[in-house]
Design a protein around this motif. Structure first.
Motif, PDB file in Angstrom:
ATOM      1  N   HIS A  98      34.358  35.564  40.720  1.00 49.94           N
ATOM      2  CA  HIS A  98      34.966  35.782  42.037  1.00 49.94           C
ATOM      3  C   HIS A  98      34.122  35.120  43.125  1.00 49.94           C
ATOM      4  O   HIS A  98      34.675  34.547  44.082  1.00 49.94           O
ATOM      5  CB  HIS A  98      35.113  37.276  42.311  1.00 49.94           C
ATOM      6  N   ASP A 109      34.860  31.434  42.928  1.00 45.76           N
ATOM      7  CA  ASP A 109      36.213  31.136  43.406  1.00 45.76           C
ATOM      8  C   ASP A 109      36.320  31.269  44.921  1.00 45.76           C
ATOM      9  O   ASP A 109      37.006  30.476  45.573  1.00 45.76           O
ATOM     10  CB  ASP A 109      37.223  32.086  42.743  1.00 45.76           C
ATOM     11  N   THR A 110      35.640  32.270  45.477  1.00 45.71           N
ATOM     12  CA  THR A 110      35.775  32.558  46.904  1.00 45.71           C
ATOM     13  C   THR A 110      34.857  31.712  47.777  1.00 45.71           C
ATOM     14  O   THR A 110      35.252  31.265  48.859  1.00 45.71           O
ATOM     15  CB  THR A 110      35.492  34.055  47.163  1.00 45.71           C
ATOM     16  N   SER A 121      32.986  37.809  33.579  1.00 48.31           N
ATOM     17  CA  SER A 121      33.785  36.727  34.151  1.00 48.31           C
ATOM     18  C   SER A 121      33.097  35.375  34.083  1.00 48.31           C
ATOM     19  O   SER A 121      33.752  34.332  34.125  1.00 48.31           O
ATOM     20  CB  SER A 121      34.106  37.045  35.617  1.00 48.31           C
TER      21      SER A 121
END
Length: 508
Positions: free
Chosen positions: A53, A56-57, A97
């Motif tokens: 995350h 991705d962010t 992840s």
């Protein structure tokens, strides 16, 4: 990680490396010190974000924007690498992840930094801090708080080689999942495939149900069962080889579209395609026939390819398969003739001629085998492996299809199909036999085969016949091997690659 290397304490298998027992002893000593300090396995750290995350962010944000925003994060996972650089160090933290780099400084961590120097690769840690970019541009966490959550007592394999030993990967799947991202992705894909199938069936009006794994009479397939004993009832029971007869009982009861994603057990050999315990999708669809079921199978394969792979051209073990369009449909007898042009069509139902053909092909058979059984043996020996692109082989003989409905025009065969891709069977479906008297006779025929020595022949199930006597609507049924399906869509050569815990001989 760009700035980190192997932990110098990590065993790399070299000739001068300390033994694993020595490394374990060192780690146990470290754990003993943690116990002396109290709370060696704390459970009060709360992660608020996963590594992927963060990438991705914030992966596109430049260093200045990250410093300006001062984004606070709390990450946790397994330390996969570390590099000590005096008063500053780097570590690679891996969670479910992905991974993120940690940057640690003595100035900001004080005594905790000295503790970190004694941490080992494999330890589970938690870290709080702010996001920034290193001089090489890698997104990282500048750690302001660090804590040991779980002390790892065994060294991980050399990260540069991973878990290369196939048997070790299967026996110690937990280590394989730590070290091999490809394995983690395979099992994530397996979960997505089963979820897709559930979503498709639920949207089509099917109800998911559960049926017994322990059965007084094993049925629904031609297979050798596992036997156990129920002490309280003082009776032998069997692990199910298929849920079919129970699911069709539900169809009798008015549940017109039912399915189960289930574990089945068959007391058979192990191979790259077979495991004694495996997963099947089975469904039963009232007021449908085998042609409807074939179309549903095509929708399943098209949907998985479109939604999860992004292409209907699938490469499996170096060969490309085209799933687009309708799959080829060809009868068993036509496949036999295609691959045995010396056979005449008139011989395909003649026992004497088929025995002669089996002798020529080196196929063993029993004295009681009829034309349907002999024909199927020839198909399996000479035809299956030729079905490379997606093909529905249909019109199986009634003799080898004791639960399928006979074809109206040709009662020698049934309205049954199997889907083959790359010479492997992926699905088995048919129009269901709902004639109670015909079913009873076929069960009697199976019992005769069992008495003659066929361990895979079916038992007589009187309660199932009774259920049919109440009246089962015309229906289509389907079984799909989930394990083989996952193998195909993940390019996995062995069924053990898609089972988290495959069965193996005990370690010696």
């Amino acid at each position: 990680m760009n700035e980190s290397e192997r932990d110098p304490n990590q065993h790399d298998g070299g000739a001068d490396a300390p033994t694993e027992n020595h490394l374990i002893a060192e780690r146990r000593a470290k754990l003993a010190k943690l116990r002396e300090r109290g709370r060696p396995f704390p459970n009060d750290f709360r992660r608020n974000v996963l590594a992927q995350h963060l990438h991705d962010t914030y992966g596109a944000q430049d260093a200045e924007a990250l410093e300006r925003e001062a984004i606070s994060v709390a990450v946790a996972g397994r330390m996969m690498a570390k590099r000590i650089m005096g008063k500053a160090s780097f570590a690679r933290l891996q969670d479910s992840s992905g991974s993120i780099q940690l940057f640690l400084q003595a100035q900001g961590l004080g005594g905790t930094y000295e503790d970190f120097r004694g941490f080992d690769v494999g330890d589970v840690i938690g870290a709080e801090g702010t996001l920034f970019r290193t001089r090489t541009g890698e997104l990282s966490v500048r750690v302001t708080r660090l804590c040991m959550l779980t002390k790892s007592l065994r060294p991980l394999p050399d990260k540069w080689h991973g878990v290369a030993d196939t048997e070790l990967r299967y026996r110690q799947r937990y280590v394989d999942l730590i070290m091999n991202e490809a394995s983690r992705r395979t099992f994530e894909m397996r979960s997505r495939i089963t979820r897709y199938l559930r979503d498709l069936l639920e949207a089509s009006g099917f109800l998911e149900v559960e049926t017994p794994m322990l059965q007084p009479i094993p049925g629904g397939a031609a297979a050798r069962p596992f036997r156990t004993h129920h002490n309280a009832l003082d009776m032998d029971m069997y692990l199910r080889i298929a849920p079919e007869l129970y699911l069709k009982r539900l169809t009798v009861g008015g549940l017109e579209r039912v399915y189960e994603i289930n574990r089945n057990f068959r007391n058979e050999g192990l191979s790259t395609q077979h495991n004694p315990e495996f997963t099947m999708l089975e469904l039963y669809w009232a007021y449908a026939d085998y042609a409807d079921v074939m179309e549903l199978v095509e929708r399943m394969f098209h949907g998985i390819a479109d939604s999860l792979i992004g292409s209907r051209r699938i490469t499996y073990q170096g060969r490309e398969y085209d799933l687009s369009g309708a799959f080829r449909r060809v009868s068993i007898e036509d496949i036999v003739l295609e691959n045995n042009p010396w056979l005449d069509r008139s011989a395909l139902r003649d026992v004497a001629a088929l025995r002669a053909a089996c002798d020529r092909l080196g196929i063993a058979y029993r004295p009681g085998d009829g034309a349907g059984k002999l024909q199927t043996e020839i198909f399996e020996k000479t035809g299956e492996h030729t079905l490379i692109q997606p093909t529905f082989a249909y019109a199986y003989p009634a003799e080898v299809s004791p639960l399928a409905r006979r074809n109206d025009e040709d009662p020698f065969v049934t309205d049954r199909f199997e889907l083959f891709i790359g010479g492997r069977e992926y699905a088995n479906g048919f129009s269901e036999l709902n004639d109670a008297e015909d079913q009873a006779q076929r069960f009697r025929d199976q019992v005769a085969r069992k008495s003659a020595g066929d361990e895979e022949a079916m038992y007589y199930d009187a309660d199932y016949v009774r259920a049919l006597e109440y009246g089962m609507p015309p229906a289509g049924g389907l079984g799909v091997g989930i394990d083989r399906l996952v193998m195909f869509f993940t390019d996995s050569p062995s069924i053990r690659d898609v089972l988290l815990f495959p069965h193996m001989r005990p370690e010696t």
